[in-house]
Motif scaffolding. Structure first.
Motif, mmCIF file in Angstrom:
data_model
loop_
_atom_site.group_PDB
_atom_site.id
_atom_site.type_symbol
_atom_site.label_atom_id
_atom_site.label_comp_id
_atom_site.label_asym_id
_atom_site.label_seq_id
_atom_site.Cartn_x
_atom_site.Cartn_y
_atom_site.Cartn_z
ATOM 1 N N LYS A 27 -12.955 -7.984 -52.676
ATOM 2 C CA LYS A 27 -12.306 -6.720 -52.385
ATOM 3 C C LYS A 27 -11.397 -6.889 -51.179
ATOM 4 C CE LYS A 27 -13.657 -2.006 -51.433
ATOM 5 N NZ LYS A 27 -12.674 -2.025 -50.358
ATOM 6 N N VAL A 28 -10.277 -6.159 -51.179
ATOM 7 C CA VAL A 28 -9.396 -6.192 -50.011
ATOM 8 C C VAL A 28 -10.032 -5.361 -48.902
ATOM 9 C CG1 VAL A 28 -7.113 -5.603 -49.109
ATOM 10 C CG2 VAL A 28 -7.344 -6.424 -51.473
ATOM 11 N N THR A 29 -10.292 -5.980 -47.760
ATOM 12 C CA THR A 29 -10.885 -5.219 -46.654
ATOM 13 C C THR A 29 -9.836 -4.798 -45.632
ATOM 14 O OG1 THR A 29 -11.335 -7.207 -45.373
ATOM 15 C CG2 THR A 29 -13.088 -6.422 -46.806
ATOM 16 N N ALA A 30 -8.766 -5.590 -45.550
ATOM 17 C CA ALA A 30 -7.744 -5.311 -44.539
ATOM 18 C C ALA A 30 -6.439 -5.977 -44.927
ATOM 19 C CB ALA A 30 -8.212 -5.836 -43.179
ATOM 20 N N PHE A 31 -5.387 -5.597 -44.199
ATOM 21 C CA PHE A 31 -4.119 -6.320 -44.270
ATOM 22 C C PHE A 31 -3.762 -6.747 -42.851
ATOM 23 C CE2 PHE A 31 -3.869 -3.845 -48.150
ATOM 24 C CZ PHE A 31 -3.181 -4.670 -49.033
ATOM 25 N N GLU A 32 -3.175 -7.932 -42.734
ATOM 26 C CA GLU A 32 -2.619 -8.316 -41.435
ATOM 27 C C GLU A 32 -1.140 -7.965 -41.434
ATOM 28 O OE1 GLU A 32 -2.879 -12.446 -40.195
ATOM 29 O OE2 GLU A 32 -1.800 -12.016 -38.332
ATOM 30 N N ALA A 33 -0.711 -7.251 -40.386
ATOM 31 C CA ALA A 33 0.700 -6.897 -40.240
ATOM 32 C C ALA A 33 1.445 -8.038 -39.560
ATOM 33 C CB ALA A 33 0.829 -5.625 -39.410
ATOM 34 N N LEU A 34 2.540 -8.469 -40.178
ATOM 35 C CA LEU A 34 3.345 -9.559 -39.619
ATOM 36 C C LEU A 34 4.781 -9.077 -39.442
ATOM 37 C CD1 LEU A 34 1.695 -12.202 -41.906
ATOM 38 C CD2 LEU A 34 1.574 -12.247 -39.389
ATOM 39 N N LEU A 35 5.315 -9.337 -38.270
ATOM 40 C CA LEU A 35 6.607 -8.781 -37.891
ATOM 41 C C LEU A 35 7.763 -9.617 -38.452
ATOM 42 C CD1 LEU A 35 7.965 -6.575 -36.177
ATOM 43 C CD2 LEU A 35 7.689 -8.064 -34.178
ATOM 44 N N ARG A 36 8.788 -8.924 -38.934
ATOM 45 C CA ARG A 36 9.990 -9.590 -39.445
ATOM 46 C C ARG A 36 11.224 -9.020 -38.759
ATOM 47 N NH1 ARG A 36 6.741 -12.578 -40.625
ATOM 48 N NH2 ARG A 36 6.044 -13.319 -42.667
ATOM 49 N N TRP A 37 12.140 -9.909 -38.409
ATOM 50 C CA TRP A 37 13.402 -9.494 -37.780
ATOM 51 C C TRP A 37 14.565 -9.971 -38.639
ATOM 52 C CZ3 TRP A 37 15.624 -11.645 -32.502
ATOM 53 C CH2 TRP A 37 16.776 -10.904 -32.168
ATOM 54 N N GLY A 62 21.024 -12.924 -39.692
ATOM 55 C CA GLY A 62 20.063 -12.962 -40.804
ATOM 56 C C GLY A 62 18.625 -12.993 -40.290
ATOM 57 N N PRO A 63 17.688 -13.431 -41.164
ATOM 58 C CA PRO A 63 16.274 -13.443 -40.768
ATOM 59 C C PRO A 63 16.021 -14.463 -39.649
ATOM 60 C CG PRO A 63 16.535 -13.902 -43.129
ATOM 61 C CD PRO A 63 17.900 -13.933 -42.527
ATOM 62 N N ILE A 64 15.327 -14.026 -38.599
ATOM 63 C CA ILE A 64 14.947 -14.919 -37.502
ATOM 64 C C ILE A 64 13.442 -15.147 -37.615
ATOM 65 C CG2 ILE A 64 15.101 -15.283 -34.990
ATOM 66 C CD1 ILE A 64 17.774 -14.386 -35.993
ATOM 67 N N PRO A 65 12.980 -16.401 -37.676
ATOM 68 C CA PRO A 65 11.540 -16.646 -37.851
ATOM 69 C C PRO A 65 10.716 -16.116 -36.670
ATOM 70 C CG PRO A 65 12.818 -18.697 -38.046
ATOM 71 C CD PRO A 65 13.751 -17.645 -37.573
ATOM 72 N N PHE A 102 11.340 -15.884 -32.469
ATOM 73 C CA PHE A 102 11.671 -14.718 -31.636
ATOM 74 C C PHE A 102 10.489 -14.176 -30.837
ATOM 75 C CE2 PHE A 102 10.754 -12.271 -35.611
ATOM 76 C CZ PHE A 102 9.911 -11.292 -35.105
ATOM 77 N N ILE A 103 9.257 -14.414 -31.298
ATOM 78 C CA ILE A 103 8.108 -13.887 -30.535
ATOM 79 C C ILE A 103 8.050 -14.530 -29.149
ATOM 80 C CG2 ILE A 103 5.578 -13.729 -30.391
ATOM 81 C CD1 ILE A 103 6.482 -11.897 -32.538
ATOM 82 N N SER A 104 8.247 -15.832 -29.099
ATOM 83 C CA SER A 104 8.131 -16.487 -27.784
ATOM 84 C C SER A 104 9.278 -16.056 -26.869
ATOM 85 C CB SER A 104 8.066 -18.005 -27.928
ATOM 86 O OG SER A 104 9.301 -18.522 -28.320
ATOM 87 N N ILE A 105 10.459 -15.809 -27.441
ATOM 88 C CA ILE A 105 11.570 -15.308 -26.620
ATOM 89 C C ILE A 105 11.239 -13.900 -26.114
ATOM 90 C CG2 ILE A 105 14.024 -14.677 -26.600
ATOM 91 C CD1 ILE A 105 14.493 -16.813 -28.742
ATOM 92 N N ALA A 106 10.713 -13.087 -26.996
ATOM 93 C CA ALA A 106 10.351 -11.719 -26.601
ATOM 94 C C ALA A 106 9.261 -11.733 -25.526
ATOM 95 C CB ALA A 106 9.886 -10.928 -27.824
ATOM 96 N N GLU A 107 8.381 -12.729 -25.606
ATOM 97 C CA GLU A 107 7.326 -12.835 -24.587
ATOM 98 C C GLU A 107 7.924 -13.226 -23.242
ATOM 99 O OE1 GLU A 107 4.662 -15.566 -26.576
ATOM 100 O OE2 GLU A 107 3.308 -13.924 -27.132
ATOM 101 N N ASP A 108 8.863 -14.174 -23.269
ATOM 102 C CA ASP A 108 9.468 -14.636 -22.012
ATOM 103 C C ASP A 108 10.274 -13.545 -21.321
ATOM 104 O OD1 ASP A 108 8.353 -17.049 -22.530
ATOM 105 O OD2 ASP A 108 10.202 -18.042 -23.180
ATOM 106 N N THR A 109 10.933 -12.698 -22.114
ATOM 107 C CA THR A 109 11.811 -11.697 -21.511
ATOM 108 C C THR A 109 11.112 -10.364 -21.253
ATOM 109 O OG1 THR A 109 12.508 -10.853 -23.650
ATOM 110 C CG2 THR A 109 13.812 -12.665 -22.714
ATOM 111 N N GLY A 110 9.917 -10.216 -21.788
ATOM 112 C CA GLY A 110 9.226 -8.948 -21.632
ATOM 113 C C GLY A 110 9.520 -7.968 -22.766
#
Ligand code: C2E
Ligand code: CA
Ligand code: CA
Ligand code: CA
Length: 275
Positions: free
Chosen positions: A53-63, A69-72, A76-84
């Motif tokens: 049975k499906v108990t949950a979904f994991e949400a994954l961010l897309r840009w 175009g699409p940025i993996p 971008f997560i590590s850039i967003a972390e560095d800049t706040g």
């Protein structure tokens, strides 16, 4: 370019410049982007193996950038972390996740990934509490995934934050377990509800007795400590068979479904029920 030292160096330097330029551009874009227009979430099911049975979904961010175009996410997560930028972006994710739970059956929750920076640069506990209230979401519908790197630093505050998040009623998962500077003692020290075993350990589980032994050990230990396990990155029936035989409780991976859009969830659930 000539194959002499200088030629190679210049080529390398140009490559560096290009990468740096892209990074600077993405930093600027992240600061100014209209989040609702450029970002969306996709959702990957997590399956309870006992009940199928499906108990949950994991949400994954897309840009999807309008011109680039699409940025993996790994970029971008590590850039967003560095800049706040991860603080407003992470809050946007949490709000979307809360809203999405309303489109799902009551017994299915959604897991959001939290960056260590959201603990450091924001009072994450009050942010989560405020969002739950604003969106009128029950806390148990929201699961929070944190990575091990977080556990290395600022232990006392983190410990308190995790306790407060659990007190709100959300479950906490330890993500990517087994990678990075993991220590088995973390499992005991912090009271996690779930442990997610990184797909690194699943990749060759059918061929490598060592990998199989590692996974079995983590499964046993988690069970002993009263935690649910999610085996990540399950891609084949053969991997699934082994994980079941080892007593794995939940699994996630492309075998069940790649991450899908919100609009595709209802059909996926109907389809999965029929199997
Ligand atoms: P993660 O949290 O470990 O997420 C699982 C990743 O494994 C996802 O990559 C997913 O698409 C991928 N995956 C799932 N099943 C399979 C499989 O069977 N085979 C293979 N090869 N891959 C599989 P994705 O979506 O590219 O995300 C990469 C990472 O970016 C995530 O790793 C997470 O650390 C980060 N991330 C994604 N969304 C967010 C977010 O909203 N906030 C934060 N802070 N980080 C995020
Ligand atoms: Ca995750
Ligand atoms: Ca993971
Ligand atoms: Ca990961």
């Amino acid at each position: 370019a000539k194959a002499d030292g200088r030629g190679v160096f210049r080529f390398y330097e140009r490559g560096m410049n290009k990468r740096l330029q892209r990074r600077r551009a993405l930093e600027a874009e992240l600061r100014s982007a209209n989040l609702d227009e450029q970002f969306h979430l996709v959702f990957q099911p997590i399956i309870d193996l006992g009940m199928n049975k499906v108990t949950a979904f994991e949400a994954l961010l897309r840009w999807t950038h309008p011109t680039l175009g699409p940025i993996p996410p790994d970029e971008f997560i590590s850039i967003a972390e560095d800049t706040g930028a991860i603080v407003p972006l992470g809050e946007w994710v949490l709000r979307q996740v809360c809203l999405e739970t309303k489109r799902l059956p009551d017994d299915i929750s959604i897991a959001a990934n939290l960056s260590p920076m959201q603990f450091k640069r924001d009072d994450i506990v009050s942010t989560v509490a405020r969002l739950l209230e604003e969106t009128e979401t029950e806390a148990h519908r929201l699961e929070l995934e944190i990575t091990e790197t977080l556990l290395l630093e600022d232990n006392r505050k983190l410990h308190a934050d995790l306790r407060r998040l659990r007190k709100l009623g959300s479950r906490i998962s330890l993500d990517d377990f087994g990678t990075g500077y993991s220590s088995l003692s973390y499992l005991q020290k912090f009271a996690f509800d779930k442990v997610k075993i990184d797909r690194l350990f699943i990749k060759d589980i059918t061929k490598s007795a060592d990998q199989a032994a590692i996974v079995q050990t983590i499964l046993n230990l988690s069970y002993t400590l009263g935690m649910t396990t999610v085996v990540e990155g399950v891609e084949t029936e053969e991997q699934l068979r082994i994980i079941r035989a080892m007593g794995g409780s939940e699994a996630q991976g492309n075998l069940f479904s790649k991450p899908i859009r919100s609009e595709e969830i209802a059909e996926f659930l109907a389809e999965h029920k029929r199997k």
